[in-house]
Design a protein around this motif. Structure first.
Motif, PDB file in Angstrom:
ATOM      1  N   UNK A 108       0.768  -1.235   0.000  1.00  0.00           N
ATOM      2  CA  UNK A 108       0.000   0.000   0.000  1.00  0.00           C
ATOM      3  C   UNK A 108       0.795   1.279   0.000  1.00  0.00           C
ATOM      4  N   UNK A 109       2.108   1.211  -0.208  1.00  0.00           N
ATOM      5  CA  UNK A 109       2.960   2.382  -0.430  1.00  0.00           C
ATOM      6  C   UNK A 109       3.273   3.180   0.829  1.00  0.00           C
ATOM      7  N   UNK A 110       2.824   2.748   2.004  1.00  0.00           N
ATOM      8  CA  UNK A 110       3.189   3.391   3.264  1.00  0.00           C
ATOM      9  C   UNK A 110       3.699   2.323   4.226  1.00  0.00           C
ATOM     10  N   UNK A 111       4.820   2.591   4.871  1.00  0.00           N
ATOM     11  CA  UNK A 111       5.361   1.657   5.848  1.00  0.00           C
ATOM     12  C   UNK A 111       5.643   2.395   7.152  1.00  0.00           C
ATOM     13  N   UNK A 112       4.682   2.378   8.083  1.00  0.00           N
ATOM     14  CA  UNK A 112       4.889   3.079   9.355  1.00  0.00           C
ATOM     15  C   UNK A 112       6.068   2.540  10.155  1.00  0.00           C
ATOM     16  N   UNK A 113       6.499   1.330   9.847  1.00  0.00           N
ATOM     17  CA  UNK A 113       7.624   0.762  10.571  1.00  0.00           C
ATOM     18  C   UNK A 113       8.979   1.173  10.026  1.00  0.00           C
ATOM     19  N   UNK A 114       9.015   1.887   8.917  1.00  0.00           N
ATOM     20  CA  UNK A 114      10.283   2.231   8.274  1.00  0.00           C
ATOM     21  C   UNK A 114      11.113   3.171   9.140  1.00  0.00           C
ATOM     22  N   UNK A 115      12.415   2.918   9.165  1.00  0.00           N
ATOM     23  CA  UNK A 115      13.354   3.816   9.827  1.00  0.00           C
ATOM     24  C   UNK A 115      14.398   4.348   8.847  1.00  0.00           C
ATOM     25  N   UNK A 116      14.335   3.890   7.605  1.00  0.00           N
ATOM     26  CA  UNK A 116      15.184   4.415   6.534  1.00  0.00           C
ATOM     27  C   UNK A 116      14.437   4.243   5.221  1.00  0.00           C
ATOM     28  N   UNK A 117      14.793   5.043   4.242  1.00  0.00           N
ATOM     29  CA  UNK A 117      13.977   5.145   3.036  1.00  0.00           C
ATOM     30  C   UNK A 117      13.943   3.861   2.222  1.00  0.00           C
ATOM     31  N   UNK A 118      14.977   3.025   2.325  1.00  0.00           N
ATOM     32  CA  UNK A 118      14.986   1.792   1.529  1.00  0.00           C
ATOM     33  C   UNK A 118      13.885   0.824   1.963  1.00  0.00           C
ATOM     34  N   UNK A 119      13.367   0.997   3.166  1.00  0.00           N
ATOM     35  CA  UNK A 119      12.276   0.151   3.649  1.00  0.00           C
ATOM     36  C   UNK A 119      10.911   0.635   3.172  1.00  0.00           C
ATOM     37  N   UNK A 120      10.881   1.767   2.484  1.00  0.00           N
ATOM     38  CA  UNK A 120       9.603   2.370   2.090  1.00  0.00           C
ATOM     39  C   UNK A 120       9.172   1.992   0.680  1.00  0.00           C
ATOM     40  N   UNK A 121      10.095   1.516  -0.144  1.00  0.00           N
ATOM     41  CA  UNK A 121       9.700   1.150  -1.495  1.00  0.00           C
ATOM     42  C   UNK A 121      10.819   1.349  -2.497  1.00  0.00           C
ATOM     43  N   UNK A 122      10.474   1.180  -3.750  1.00  0.00           N
ATOM     44  CA  UNK A 122      11.422   1.303  -4.845  1.00  0.00           C
ATOM     45  C   UNK A 122      11.767   2.766  -5.069  1.00  0.00           C
ATOM     46  N   UNK A 123      13.065   3.094  -5.038  1.00  0.00           N
ATOM     47  CA  UNK A 123      13.517   4.465  -5.286  1.00  0.00           C
ATOM     48  C   UNK A 123      13.889   4.602  -6.762  1.00  0.00           C
ATOM     49  N   UNK A 124      13.221   5.520  -7.431  1.00  0.00           N
ATOM     50  CA  UNK A 124      13.505   5.771  -8.842  1.00  0.00           C
ATOM     51  C   UNK A 124      14.110   7.162  -8.958  1.00  0.00           C
TER      52      UNK A 124
END
Length: 532
Positions: A108-124
């Protein structure tokens, strides 16, 4: 875009924006969709031009979403089409659209558990998907492989590119009729006129140095009451917005990318000036922004930032508006409801297919202003109604959901000379045959929308999950919530803040509020909390 995109987040809720920039990257024109999207687009053009420089050719299509490379946040994918007159770059036709999924650790494109951007999704970072008219199938396949629903993603991406191509064709028609030199002069005139209108409005405000603050609930990792602070110096026809006293960047995903921060400040100005003033790069020339990297409004990488387009974007805008309460009291507006989203992933028993559904229903109320009461159920301040309320019937047809109850939330609006808009109450039953999983992303369960100039605050959100005889309150930032078949989400969204002292409200308006069910008990008269 509206008629060809696949995902309900786009074709129903309209979480996308289209715009035109000139070859210098200046915002020339935009559709009336999502303000926080469009204000950041000049940085996307700058990122593409800096990376590719002379390698930009007719027929190219560029993509990006990286917040540290010209993007707002990872779910907002941006398609940029350069528009040429012969071999001369003239304009950019742009579509920025929120993806239903962008990979990462959770759906769903949101990760409340993320502590760094790589855990949030594909970086383009800026890439060329179409090279002189030839599709880079290897890149397309790689990107689609990294999202959970590639079929829908590819359909949405093609809709984005097709939309930008429509803009390209129309600009070609203008270039053919008038020529580049005439259009460049026209663009300069449009931007200069917007600047003049904005400055004329600002000139009527009171000079001085003003302070405002807006506070986030938390970052989802134990840090609470995160403050965004704006010191606004108004002198003549210009503003200096200083955000350097904002709290340090945090562990969770409420930090803001730099383009998003700039867009939020510009969004605040857009809400305060004359409504008829065009919103383009000229409009925002009167504003200088000062910010400090390492704060929540501009973090050092690799800080997560996915919630930033909602929060802290809304808080940045609010801090500016609240600072100017004493400079232009007839133009400021009370607080709008904050975003509190639910994304559900499961299997649809009707067809056996996996689904991801984003809740855009039960919208919170808008803030009141001197113009009158806030709009009921209009949504969050950072979108200002640009993101739409999706069709209940379409959602029930496409997903295993049943809307048992959906109406305005009584007594949720802040009171004042003008009341805020009401929030909503929703009972949503999940009709899966197997357990589903949900996550939440938002804010506003502790801090309700602020009242202004003596108005009272609106109620905060209250979300619960009811499964059998068990009921629990949902946090605004949770992952991995098990949703059993037949479970019910009971959603009560916040109401907007009130404007002016409640004692000044027209008795007929109060009577009407009772008659319509917006009020069921005597309105509070305690003024909204103030942190300045």
């Amino acid at each position: 875009m509206l008629r060809t995109s696949y995902s309900q987040i786009l074709n129903s809720s309209r979480d996308f924006s289209t715009a035109i920039c000139d070859r210098q990257g200046r915002l020339v024109a935009q559709a009336h969709h999502v303000p926080i999207h469009v204000g950041a687009l000049p940085w996307a053009v700058e990122a593409v031009c800096d990376f590719f420089q002379a390698k930009i050719r007719p027929g190219d299509v560029f993509l990006l979403n990286d917040p540290y490379s010209g993007g707002n946040h990872l779910p907002d994918l941006t398609a940029l089409v350069p528009v040429f007159l012969e071999r001369t770059l003239a304009f950019w036709s742009i579509n920025r659209a929120h993806q239903s999924d962008i990979g990462g650790a959770t759906h769903g494109a949101y990760n409340p558990g993320a502590t760094e951007i790589w855990q949030e999704g594909l970086r383009i970072t800026p890439l060329k998907l179409h090279d002189a008219g030839v599709v880079r199938d290897d890149l397309l396949h790689m990107i689609a492989t990294n999202v959970r629903h590639p079929h829908d993603f590819l359909g949405d991406l093609r809709a984005m590119i097709g939309s930008a191509r429509v803009g390209e064709r129309r600009l070609h028609q203008l270039l053919a009729e008038y020529g580049l030199k005439t259009l460049e002069h026209a663009v300069d005139s449009i931007l200069d006129a917007a600047e003049a209108e904005a400055r004329a409005c600002i000139r009527t405000w009171k000079d001085g140095v003003f302070e405002g603050e807006s506070v986030l609930d938390d970052d989802g990792h134990g840090i609470e009451d995160i403050a965004v602070r704006a010191t606004v110096t108004k002198k003549g026809d210009s503003l200096v917005v200083d955000l350097r006293r904002s709290d340090p960047q945090v562990k969770g995903f409420v930090n803001s990318s730099y383009p998003n921060m700039m867009s939020a400040v510009h969004m605040a100005l857009a809400y305060l000036i004359e409504p008829g003033t065009p919103k383009n790069s000229g409009t925002f020339r009167p504003v200088k922004v000062l910010a400090k990297q390492g704060t929540v409004v501009w973090p050092f990488p690799p800080a997560p930032v996915t919630l930033a387009t909602n929060h802290c974007a809304q808080e940045i805008a609010e801090s500016v508006i609240r600072a100017l309460e004493r400079s232009c009291p007839d133009r400021v507006l009370a607080g709008w409801g904050r975003r509190f989203r639910i994304a559900i992933k499961g299997t649809n028993p009707r067809n056996g297919r996996q689904f991801i559904w984003h809740m855009f229903h039960a919208r919170p109320g808008g803030g009141a202003s001197v113009a009158g009461d806030g709009w009921n159920g209009v949504g969050e301040g950072q979108a200002a109604g640009g993101i739409k309320f999706g069709s209940v019937e379409v959602a029930e047809t496409r997903f295993p959901l049943f809307f048992e109850h959906h109406e305005f939330r009584p007594d949720s609006a802040g009171q004042g000379r003008f009341r805020g808009g009401t929030g909503a109450v929703l009972r949503l039953r999940v009709e899966t045959a197997e357990p589903a999983v949900a996550n939440t992303a938002g804010d506003g369960a502790r801090h309700g929308p602020y009242g202004i100039l003596g108005g009272t605050d609106g109620l905060p959100h209250r979300y619960r999950l009811v499964a059998g005889n068990r009921e629990r309150t949902l946090k605004t930032k949770e992952v991995g919530i098990e949703v059993s078949p037949g479970a019910v989400f009971l959603v009560e969204s916040g109401g907007g803040g009130g404007y002016g002292v409640p004692e000044a409200r027209d008795p007929e308006a109060i009577a009407s509020d009772y008659e319509n069910g917006y009020l069921t008990r005597p309105a509070a008269t305690k003024r909204g909390a103030r942190r300045t």
